[in-house]
Write a protein that holds these residues in place. Structure first.
Motif, PDB file in Angstrom:
ATOM      1  N   LEU A 280       0.819  -1.214   0.000  1.00 24.28           N
ATOM      2  CA  LEU A 280       0.000   0.000   0.000  1.00 24.28           C
ATOM      3  C   LEU A 280       0.855   1.267   0.000  1.00 24.28           C
ATOM      4  O   LEU A 280       0.570   2.223  -0.736  1.00 24.28           O
ATOM      5  CB  LEU A 280      -0.954  -0.014   1.197  1.00 24.28           C
ATOM      6  N   ILE A 281       1.906   1.281   0.820  1.00 24.46           N
ATOM      7  CA  ILE A 281       2.796   2.454   0.858  1.00 24.46           C
ATOM      8  C   ILE A 281       3.511   2.615  -0.486  1.00 24.46           C
ATOM      9  O   ILE A 281       3.636   3.731  -1.005  1.00 24.46           O
ATOM     10  CB  ILE A 281       3.806   2.341   2.024  1.00 24.46           C
ATOM     11  N   SER A 282       3.959   1.506  -1.077  1.00 24.72           N
ATOM     12  CA  SER A 282       4.638   1.574  -2.374  1.00 24.72           C
ATOM     13  C   SER A 282       3.710   2.114  -3.456  1.00 24.72           C
ATOM     14  O   SER A 282       4.080   3.019  -4.211  1.00 24.72           O
ATOM     15  CB  SER A 282       5.156   0.197  -2.780  1.00 24.72           C
ATOM     16  N   MET A 283       2.501   1.561  -3.539  1.00 23.49           N
ATOM     17  CA  MET A 283       1.545   2.024  -4.541  1.00 23.49           C
ATOM     18  C   MET A 283       1.189   3.489  -4.327  1.00 23.49           C
ATOM     19  O   MET A 283       1.143   4.270  -5.273  1.00 23.49           O
ATOM     20  CB  MET A 283       0.277   1.165  -4.502  1.00 23.49           C
ATOM     21  N   GLY A 284       0.921   3.851  -3.073  1.00 24.22           N
ATOM     22  CA  GLY A 284       0.564   5.231  -2.766  1.00 24.22           C
ATOM     23  C   GLY A 284       1.683   6.199  -3.095  1.00 24.22           C
ATOM     24  O   GLY A 284       1.447   7.290  -3.636  1.00 24.22           O
ATOM     25  N   SER A 285       2.907   5.806  -2.774  1.00 25.34           N
ATOM     26  CA  SER A 285       4.060   6.672  -3.044  1.00 25.34           C
ATOM     27  C   SER A 285       4.222   6.928  -4.534  1.00 25.34           C
ATOM     28  O   SER A 285       4.485   8.054  -4.955  1.00 25.34           O
ATOM     29  CB  SER A 285       5.341   6.028  -2.503  1.00 25.34           C
ATOM     30  N   ILE A 286       4.053   5.875  -5.330  1.00 20.79           N
ATOM     31  CA  ILE A 286       4.230   6.008  -6.782  1.00 20.79           C
ATOM     32  C   ILE A 286       3.040   6.725  -7.422  1.00 20.79           C
ATOM     33  O   ILE A 286       3.222   7.645  -8.224  1.00 20.79           O
ATOM     34  CB  ILE A 286       4.449   4.621  -7.427  1.00 20.79           C
ATOM     35  N   LEU A 287       1.819   6.336  -7.048  1.00 14.29           N
ATOM     36  CA  LEU A 287       0.635   6.881  -7.714  1.00 14.29           C
ATOM     37  C   LEU A 287       0.293   8.308  -7.281  1.00 14.29           C
ATOM     38  O   LEU A 287      -0.104   9.123  -8.103  1.00 14.29           O
ATOM     39  CB  LEU A 287      -0.568   5.973  -7.468  1.00 14.29           C
ATOM     40  N   PHE A 288       0.411   8.599  -5.977  1.00 17.31           N
ATOM     41  CA  PHE A 288      -0.077   9.877  -5.476  1.00 17.31           C
ATOM     42  C   PHE A 288       1.016  10.898  -5.179  1.00 17.31           C
ATOM     43  O   PHE A 288       0.747  12.095  -5.151  1.00 17.31           O
ATOM     44  CB  PHE A 288      -0.931   9.656  -4.225  1.00 17.31           C
ATOM     45  N   PHE A 289       2.230  10.431  -4.914  1.00 17.70           N
ATOM     46  CA  PHE A 289       3.299  11.353  -4.546  1.00 17.70           C
ATOM     47  C   PHE A 289       4.436  11.392  -5.573  1.00 17.70           C
ATOM     48  O   PHE A 289       5.454  12.016  -5.337  1.00 17.70           O
ATOM     49  CB  PHE A 289       3.846  11.004  -3.156  1.00 17.70           C
ATOM     50  N   ASN A 290       4.250  10.676  -6.679  1.00 18.25           N
ATOM     51  CA  ASN A 290       5.227  10.662  -7.777  1.00 18.25           C
ATOM     52  C   ASN A 290       6.643  10.303  -7.328  1.00 18.25           C
ATOM     53  O   ASN A 290       7.617  10.825  -7.850  1.00 18.25           O
ATOM     54  CB  ASN A 290       5.239  12.004  -8.518  1.00 18.25           C
ATOM     55  N   VAL A 291       6.756   9.407  -6.347  1.00 17.05           N
ATOM     56  CA  VAL A 291       8.063   8.916  -5.929  1.00 17.05           C
ATOM     57  C   VAL A 291       8.554   7.962  -7.010  1.00 17.05           C
ATOM     58  O   VAL A 291       7.788   7.120  -7.506  1.00 17.05           O
ATOM     59  CB  VAL A 291       7.979   8.201  -4.560  1.00 17.05           C
ATOM     60  N   HIS A 292       9.798   8.098  -7.386  1.00 18.38           N
ATOM     61  CA  HIS A 292      10.354   7.255  -8.450  1.00 18.38           C
ATOM     62  C   HIS A 292      10.347   5.783  -7.997  1.00 18.38           C
ATOM     63  O   HIS A 292      10.703   5.480  -6.855  1.00 18.38           O
ATOM     64  CB  HIS A 292      11.779   7.709  -8.788  1.00 18.38           C
TER      65      HIS A 292
END
Length: 178
Positions: A145-157
């Motif tokens: 969940l943290i990985s998906m959220g980071s990539i989808l909502f916070f544009n973390v590489h």
């Protein structure tokens, strides 16, 4: 020698008939390497995919090298690499020579539309297949969940997500070596 030829032919078929990149190849590689040939266990295959994703380069190329090396050593790595790369090389060569003449043809366009529609499903199959071997616990669910959220909502590489997830695994999930 027979095993090396078998490996070459296996990866050649995968390279020749898979469109959409490495993630679309995962289900085919798994069927051939784990289910049919039994070169790797499901757990070892998952490890190879994870390692292949963390190294630079294409997933299919990296996984063919790791599987080849694990199965037949250095020569196996080279044969696996050649098997998966040569079809693309030949296809690109043919495309460069002939495709530009036929690109505007109606049926050629339809073929590519059909192929592009199938690629997301192949990737979804890879996700479902790999998730089956993942341990179902709260720690893994939180990481997902943290990985998906980071990539989808916070544009973390994604590379940062992979590195941080690996660091988390080493620190919090690692077993002590005796």
């Amino acid at each position: 020698m027979k095993k090396l030829l078998n490996m070459f032919w296996t990866f050649f078929k995968i390279g020749a008939f898979t469109f959409g990149g490495g993630y679309a190849m995962i289900p085919l590689i798994e069927i051939e390497v784990v289910n049919k040939k039994k070169w790797l266990s499901k757990e070892d295959f998952l490890d190879v995919i994870v390692i292949s994703q963390t190294f630079p380069g294409a997933l299919a190329v990296n996984s063919s090298v790791f599987i080849g090396y694990r199965t037949c050593g250095l020569l196996g790595a080279i044969i696996g690499l050649l098997g998966v790369v040569l079809p693309s090389f030949f296809i690109i060569l043919l495309v460069a020579v002939f495709f530009m003449k036929f690109r505007d043809y109606y049926y050629v366009d339809l073929v590519f539309k059909g192929i592009s529609a199938a690629v997301p499903m192949l990737i979804l199959i890879a996700v479902v297949s790999l998730s089956k071997s993942l341990k179902k616990n709260y720690a893994n669910l939180i990481i997902i969940l943290i990985s998906m959220g980071s990539i989808l909502f916070f544009n973390v590489h994604p590379v940062i997500v992979i590195l941080l997830s690996g660091l988390y695994g080493v620190i919090f999930l690692g077993k002590k070596v005796k």
